[in-house]
Write a protein that holds these residues in place. Sequence first.
Motif, PDB file in Angstrom:
ATOM      1  N   PHE A  35      36.233  31.587  -4.652  1.00 19.32           N
ATOM      2  CA  PHE A  35      36.625  31.320  -6.031  1.00 19.32           C
ATOM      3  C   PHE A  35      36.995  29.853  -6.167  1.00 19.32           C
ATOM      4  O   PHE A  35      38.152  29.473  -6.105  1.00 19.32           O
ATOM      5  N   ASP A  36      35.994  29.040  -6.323  1.00 22.16           N
ATOM      6  CA  ASP A  36      36.165  27.611  -6.539  1.00 22.16           C
ATOM      7  C   ASP A  36      37.033  27.408  -7.769  1.00 22.16           C
ATOM      8  O   ASP A  36      36.925  28.164  -8.735  1.00 22.16           O
ATOM      9  N   PRO A  37      37.909  26.399  -7.772  1.00 24.44           N
ATOM     10  CA  PRO A  37      38.744  26.162  -8.958  1.00 24.44           C
ATOM     11  C   PRO A  37      37.932  25.995 -10.237  1.00 24.44           C
ATOM     12  O   PRO A  37      38.436  26.254 -11.322  1.00 24.44           O
ATOM     13  N   ALA A  38      36.675  25.574 -10.129  1.00 25.73           N
ATOM     14  CA  ALA A  38      35.824  25.412 -11.314  1.00 25.73           C
ATOM     15  C   ALA A  38      35.043  26.686 -11.649  1.00 25.73           C
ATOM     16  O   ALA A  38      34.231  26.697 -12.566  1.00 25.73           O
ATOM     17  N   CYS A  39      35.290  27.758 -10.898  1.00 30.13           N
ATOM     18  CA  CYS A  39      34.576  29.022 -11.121  1.00 30.13           C
ATOM     19  C   CYS A  39      34.871  29.560 -12.519  1.00 30.13           C
ATOM     20  O   CYS A  39      36.023  29.597 -12.939  1.00 30.13           O
ATOM     21  N   PRO A  40      33.834  29.978 -13.248  1.00 29.66           N
ATOM     22  CA  PRO A  40      34.060  30.518 -14.588  1.00 29.66           C
ATOM     23  C   PRO A  40      35.057  31.673 -14.631  1.00 29.66           C
ATOM     24  O   PRO A  40      35.751  31.839 -15.620  1.00 29.66           O
ATOM     25  N   THR A  41      35.163  32.442 -13.572  1.00 25.76           N
ATOM     26  CA  THR A  41      36.099  33.566 -13.560  1.00 25.76           C
ATOM     27  C   THR A  41      37.533  33.110 -13.772  1.00 25.76           C
ATOM     28  O   THR A  41      38.331  33.807 -14.382  1.00 25.76           O
ATOM     29  N   THR A  42      37.877  31.920 -13.283  1.00 24.85           N
ATOM     30  CA  THR A  42      39.261  31.479 -13.353  1.00 24.85           C
ATOM     31  C   THR A  42      39.674  31.031 -14.753  1.00 24.85           C
ATOM     32  O   THR A  42      40.864  30.941 -15.033  1.00 24.85           O
ATOM     33  N   VAL A  43      38.720  30.744 -15.630  1.00 23.80           N
ATOM     34  CA  VAL A  43      39.070  30.317 -16.989  1.00 23.80           C
ATOM     35  C   VAL A  43      38.587  31.315 -18.036  1.00 23.80           C
ATOM     36  O   VAL A  43      38.558  31.020 -19.215  1.00 23.80           O
ATOM     37  N   MET A  44      38.217  32.497 -17.583  1.00 26.51           N
ATOM     38  CA  MET A  44      37.763  33.531 -18.497  1.00 26.51           C
ATOM     39  C   MET A  44      38.821  33.755 -19.578  1.00 26.51           C
ATOM     40  O   MET A  44      39.986  33.944 -19.263  1.00 26.51           O
ATOM     41  N   PRO A  45      38.437  33.716 -20.860  1.00 25.17           N
ATOM     42  CA  PRO A  45      39.432  33.858 -21.915  1.00 25.17           C
ATOM     43  C   PRO A  45      39.945  35.278 -22.087  1.00 25.17           C
ATOM     44  O   PRO A  45      40.848  35.520 -22.859  1.00 25.17           O
ATOM     45  N   PHE A  46      39.376  36.227 -21.376  1.00 22.09           N
ATOM     46  CA  PHE A  46      39.871  37.599 -21.427  1.00 22.09           C
ATOM     47  C   PHE A  46      39.902  38.125 -20.003  1.00 22.09           C
ATOM     48  O   PHE A  46      39.190  37.644 -19.140  1.00 22.09           O
ATOM     49  N   GLN A  47      40.739  39.091 -19.776  1.00 19.94           N
ATOM     50  CA  GLN A  47      40.897  39.633 -18.440  1.00 19.94           C
ATOM     51  C   GLN A  47      40.437  41.084 -18.415  1.00 19.94           C
ATOM     52  O   GLN A  47      40.538  41.783 -19.410  1.00 19.94           O
ATOM     53  N   ILE A  48      39.939  41.497 -17.285  1.00 19.83           N
ATOM     54  CA  ILE A  48      39.566  42.888 -17.098  1.00 19.83           C
ATOM     55  C   ILE A  48      40.741  43.523 -16.363  1.00 19.83           C
ATOM     56  O   ILE A  48      40.884  43.364 -15.167  1.00 19.83           O
ATOM     57  N   GLY A  49      41.599  44.167 -17.117  1.00 19.29           N
ATOM     58  CA  GLY A  49      42.809  44.738 -16.544  1.00 19.29           C
ATOM     59  C   GLY A  49      43.907  43.704 -16.487  1.00 19.29           C
ATOM     60  O   GLY A  49      44.895  43.797 -17.173  1.00 19.29           O
ATOM     61  N   ASP A  50      43.749  42.705 -15.680  1.00 21.29           N
ATOM     62  CA  ASP A  50      44.698  41.600 -15.580  1.00 21.29           C
ATOM     63  C   ASP A  50      43.990  40.412 -14.960  1.00 21.29           C
ATOM     64  O   ASP A  50      42.783  40.436 -14.761  1.00 21.29           O
ATOM     65  N   LYS A  51      44.734  39.399 -14.649  1.00 19.50           N
ATOM     66  CA  LYS A  51      44.136  38.154 -14.151  1.00 19.50           C
ATOM     67  C   LYS A  51      43.336  38.352 -12.865  1.00 19.50           C
ATOM     68  O   LYS A  51      42.328  37.678 -12.652  1.00 19.50           O
ATOM     69  N   TRP A  52      43.758  39.254 -11.999  1.00 20.71           N
ATOM     70  CA  TRP A  52      43.170  39.343 -10.668  1.00 20.71           C
ATOM     71  C   TRP A  52      42.161  40.467 -10.492  1.00 20.71           C
ATOM     72  O   TRP A  52      41.403  40.473  -9.520  1.00 20.71           O
ATOM     73  N   THR A  53      42.122  41.434 -11.384  1.00 17.69           N
ATOM     74  CA  THR A  53      41.275  42.612 -11.187  1.00 17.69           C
ATOM     75  C   THR A  53      39.804  42.257 -10.992  1.00 17.69           C
ATOM     76  O   THR A  53      39.160  42.750 -10.065  1.00 17.69           O
TER      77      THR A  53
ATOM     78  N   HIS B 148      29.251  28.918 -21.743  1.00 10.83           N
ATOM     79  CA  HIS B 148      30.128  28.359 -22.772  1.00 10.83           C
ATOM     80  C   HIS B 148      31.291  27.537 -22.209  1.00 10.83           C
ATOM     81  O   HIS B 148      32.227  27.217 -22.959  1.00 10.83           O
ATOM     82  N   MET B 149      31.233  27.196 -20.937  1.00  9.10           N
ATOM     83  CA  MET B 149      32.341  26.486 -20.287  1.00  9.10           C
ATOM     84  C   MET B 149      32.712  25.199 -21.026  1.00  9.10           C
ATOM     85  O   MET B 149      33.895  24.946 -21.286  1.00  9.10           O
ATOM     86  N   GLY B 150      31.740  24.379 -21.364  1.00  9.80           N
ATOM     87  CA  GLY B 150      32.019  23.123 -22.050  1.00  9.80           C
ATOM     88  C   GLY B 150      32.742  23.334 -23.367  1.00  9.80           C
ATOM     89  O   GLY B 150      33.740  22.661 -23.662  1.00  9.80           O
ATOM     90  N   ASP B 151      32.246  24.268 -24.177  1.00  3.83           N
ATOM     91  CA  ASP B 151      32.878  24.562 -25.467  1.00  3.83           C
ATOM     92  C   ASP B 151      34.292  25.105 -25.273  1.00  3.83           C
ATOM     93  O   ASP B 151      35.214  24.742 -26.018  1.00  3.83           O
ATOM     94  N   LEU B 152      34.456  25.969 -24.303  1.00  3.29           N
ATOM     95  CA  LEU B 152      35.763  26.573 -24.032  1.00  3.29           C
ATOM     96  C   LEU B 152      36.783  25.506 -23.627  1.00  3.29           C
ATOM     97  O   LEU B 152      37.892  25.452 -24.169  1.00  3.29           O
ATOM     98  N   LEU B 153      36.382  24.630 -22.713  1.00  2.00           N
ATOM     99  CA  LEU B 153      37.305  23.594 -22.252  1.00  2.00           C
ATOM    100  C   LEU B 153      37.594  22.576 -23.354  1.00  2.00           C
ATOM    101  O   LEU B 153      38.731  22.106 -23.486  1.00  2.00           O
ATOM    102  N   ALA B 154      36.585  22.252 -24.176  1.00  2.00           N
ATOM    103  CA  ALA B 154      36.797  21.334 -25.301  1.00  2.00           C
ATOM    104  C   ALA B 154      37.774  21.935 -26.304  1.00  2.00           C
ATOM    105  O   ALA B 154      38.657  21.238 -26.821  1.00  2.00           O
ATOM    106  N   ALA B 155      37.633  23.219 -26.588  1.00  2.00           N
ATOM    107  CA  ALA B 155      38.543  23.885 -27.524  1.00  2.00           C
ATOM    108  C   ALA B 155      39.966  23.890 -26.981  1.00  2.00           C
ATOM    109  O   ALA B 155      40.926  23.646 -27.724  1.00  2.00           O
ATOM    110  N   ARG B 156      40.118  24.140 -25.705  1.00  2.00           N
ATOM    111  CA  ARG B 156      41.455  24.138 -25.104  1.00  2.00           C
ATOM    112  C   ARG B 156      42.073  22.743 -25.159  1.00  2.00           C
ATOM    113  O   ARG B 156      43.262  22.590 -25.447  1.00  2.00           O
ATOM    114  N   ALA B 157      41.282  21.726 -24.865  1.00  3.26           N
ATOM    115  CA  ALA B 157      41.784  20.345 -24.908  1.00  3.26           C
ATOM    116  C   ALA B 157      42.191  19.969 -26.332  1.00  3.26           C
ATOM    117  O   ALA B 157      43.242  19.359 -26.549  1.00  3.26           O
ATOM    118  N   ALA B 158      41.370  20.338 -27.319  1.00  5.41           N
ATOM    119  CA  ALA B 158      41.681  20.042 -28.715  1.00  5.41           C
ATOM    120  C   ALA B 158      42.962  20.753 -29.134  1.00  5.41           C
ATOM    121  O   ALA B 158      43.794  20.182 -29.849  1.00  5.41           O
TER     122      ALA B 158
END
Length: 122
Positions: free
Chosen positions: A10-28, A107-117
Amino acid sequence: MTASLSPDMFDPACPTTVMPFQIGDKWTAMVVLCLEHGPRRFSELRVPLRTVTPKVLAETLRAMERDGLVTRTAYDENPPRVEYALTPLGRSMLDLVAAARAWCAEHMGDLLAARAAFTERS
């Protein structure tokens, strides 16, 4: 025996780590991916999930067992050995996790841009 899990699974840049929704919780979702190729011991799961505390990982595994997503098998050995494995219900989540990861990658770029904004506005 299955191959060892990579500490970089799970690389820190892995899409799973910034998923805007969780399946059960953060780690499931991450636990589901770790168990995709077969049973694993708690200590094996800790390798790629190195940022989760043992307490939170234990709680996640307990909740997943409660929900029928994993089985916990304790072997009467010395030292004791416990393995976790996906159930058919847990395995059915693999397609869902893959779809969520694909969405995040697209959608990583859009997601990160929205968070930064948002952060700039706050």
